[in-house]
Write a protein that holds these residues in place. Structure first.
Motif, mmCIF file in Angstrom:
data_model
loop_
_atom_site.group_PDB
_atom_site.id
_atom_site.type_symbol
_atom_site.label_atom_id
_atom_site.label_comp_id
_atom_site.label_asym_id
_atom_site.label_seq_id
_atom_site.Cartn_x
_atom_site.Cartn_y
_atom_site.Cartn_z
ATOM 1 N N THR A 96 1.835 6.809 -6.683
ATOM 2 C CA THR A 96 0.803 7.742 -7.133
ATOM 3 C C THR A 96 1.261 9.182 -6.952
ATOM 4 O O THR A 96 1.054 10.030 -7.819
ATOM 5 N N ALA A 97 1.899 9.471 -5.821
ATOM 6 C CA ALA A 97 2.375 10.822 -5.549
ATOM 7 C C ALA A 97 3.571 11.184 -6.422
ATOM 8 O O ALA A 97 3.740 12.339 -6.811
ATOM 9 N N TYR A 98 4.424 10.212 -6.715
ATOM 10 C CA TYR A 98 5.641 10.427 -7.498
ATOM 11 C C TYR A 98 5.713 9.385 -8.609
ATOM 12 O O TYR A 98 6.404 8.378 -8.483
ATOM 13 N N ILE B 251 6.891 1.833 8.639
ATOM 14 C CA ILE B 251 6.563 2.663 7.480
ATOM 15 C C ILE B 251 5.750 3.864 7.934
ATOM 16 O O ILE B 251 4.788 3.748 8.682
ATOM 17 N N ASN B 252 6.166 5.032 7.466
ATOM 18 C CA ASN B 252 5.470 6.282 7.755
ATOM 19 C C ASN B 252 4.842 6.746 6.441
ATOM 20 O O ASN B 252 5.511 7.336 5.600
ATOM 21 N N GLY C 284 0.823 -1.211 0.000
ATOM 22 C CA GLY C 284 0.000 0.000 0.000
ATOM 23 C C GLY C 284 0.854 1.257 0.000
ATOM 24 O O GLY C 284 0.555 2.224 -0.706
ATOM 25 N N ALA C 285 1.926 1.255 0.775
ATOM 26 C CA ALA C 285 2.834 2.405 0.820
ATOM 27 C C ALA C 285 3.476 2.637 -0.538
ATOM 28 O O ALA C 285 3.588 3.780 -0.999
ATOM 29 N N ALA C 286 3.889 1.556 -1.189
ATOM 30 C CA ALA C 286 4.491 1.680 -2.518
ATOM 31 C C ALA C 286 3.484 2.254 -3.510
ATOM 32 O O ALA C 286 3.826 3.106 -4.330
ATOM 33 N N ALA D 45 6.276 9.268 3.500
ATOM 34 C CA ALA D 45 6.618 8.655 2.211
ATOM 35 C C ALA D 45 6.081 9.453 1.035
ATOM 36 O O ALA D 45 6.674 9.441 -0.039
ATOM 37 N N VAL D 46 4.980 10.162 1.220
ATOM 38 C CA VAL D 46 4.407 10.924 0.101
ATOM 39 C C VAL D 46 4.614 12.430 0.226
ATOM 40 O O VAL D 46 4.313 13.155 -0.716
ATOM 41 N N THR D 47 5.145 12.909 1.348
ATOM 42 C CA THR D 47 5.302 14.360 1.500
ATOM 43 C C THR D 47 6.727 14.821 1.745
ATOM 44 O O THR D 47 7.064 15.954 1.414
ATOM 45 N N LYS D 48 7.576 13.993 2.328
ATOM 46 C CA LYS D 48 8.918 14.431 2.703
ATOM 47 C C LYS D 48 9.807 14.600 1.479
ATOM 48 O O LYS D 48 9.813 13.768 0.581
#
Length: 109
Positions: A33-35, A69-70, A26-28, A74-77
């Motif tokens: 999606t974000a990047y 996992i954060n 899910g994190a991946a 992962a999608v903002t930093k």
């Protein structure tokens, strides 16, 4: 772990990698999606580097790996390698601001 199934929301007590696999996948997906431009290896690196460390071992250890996992991080930093040089494909300004080029805004943590 709480889960939504046929009988509704319930709690399950257990341990093992089968729980971690779903969260990692899910994190991946969220990071991709974000990047969308980075390679799969770069997405893995992003998840590893933004994980919350659970031990003093750096970068990983045999017990906790890279940590917990954060998803928000992962999608903002903005990772150090992104802030300085960009990606070479026109996203430097967006990545330095923490906003992927395909998004007008990213929810803050």
């Amino acid at each position: 772990m709480n889960s939504l199934g046929i009988s509704g929301v319930s709690s399950v007590a257990g341990t093992g990698t089968q729980y971690a696999v779903a969260l990692a996948a899910g994190a991946a997906g969220l990071a991709r999606t974000a990047y969308p431009e980075p390679t799969p290896e770069q997405i893995v690196h992003r998840i590893q580097m933004t994980s919350d460390k659970l031990s003093d071992s750096q970068p990983s250890d045999g017990r906790f790996g890279y940590g917990m996992i954060n998803l928000a991080a992962a999608v903002t930093k903005v990772l150090p390698e992104e802030a300085g040089g960009g990606t070479g494909n026109g996203d430097k300004q967006h990545l330095a601001q923490g906003v992927p080029s395909n998004r007008s805004a990213v929810p803050s943590a």
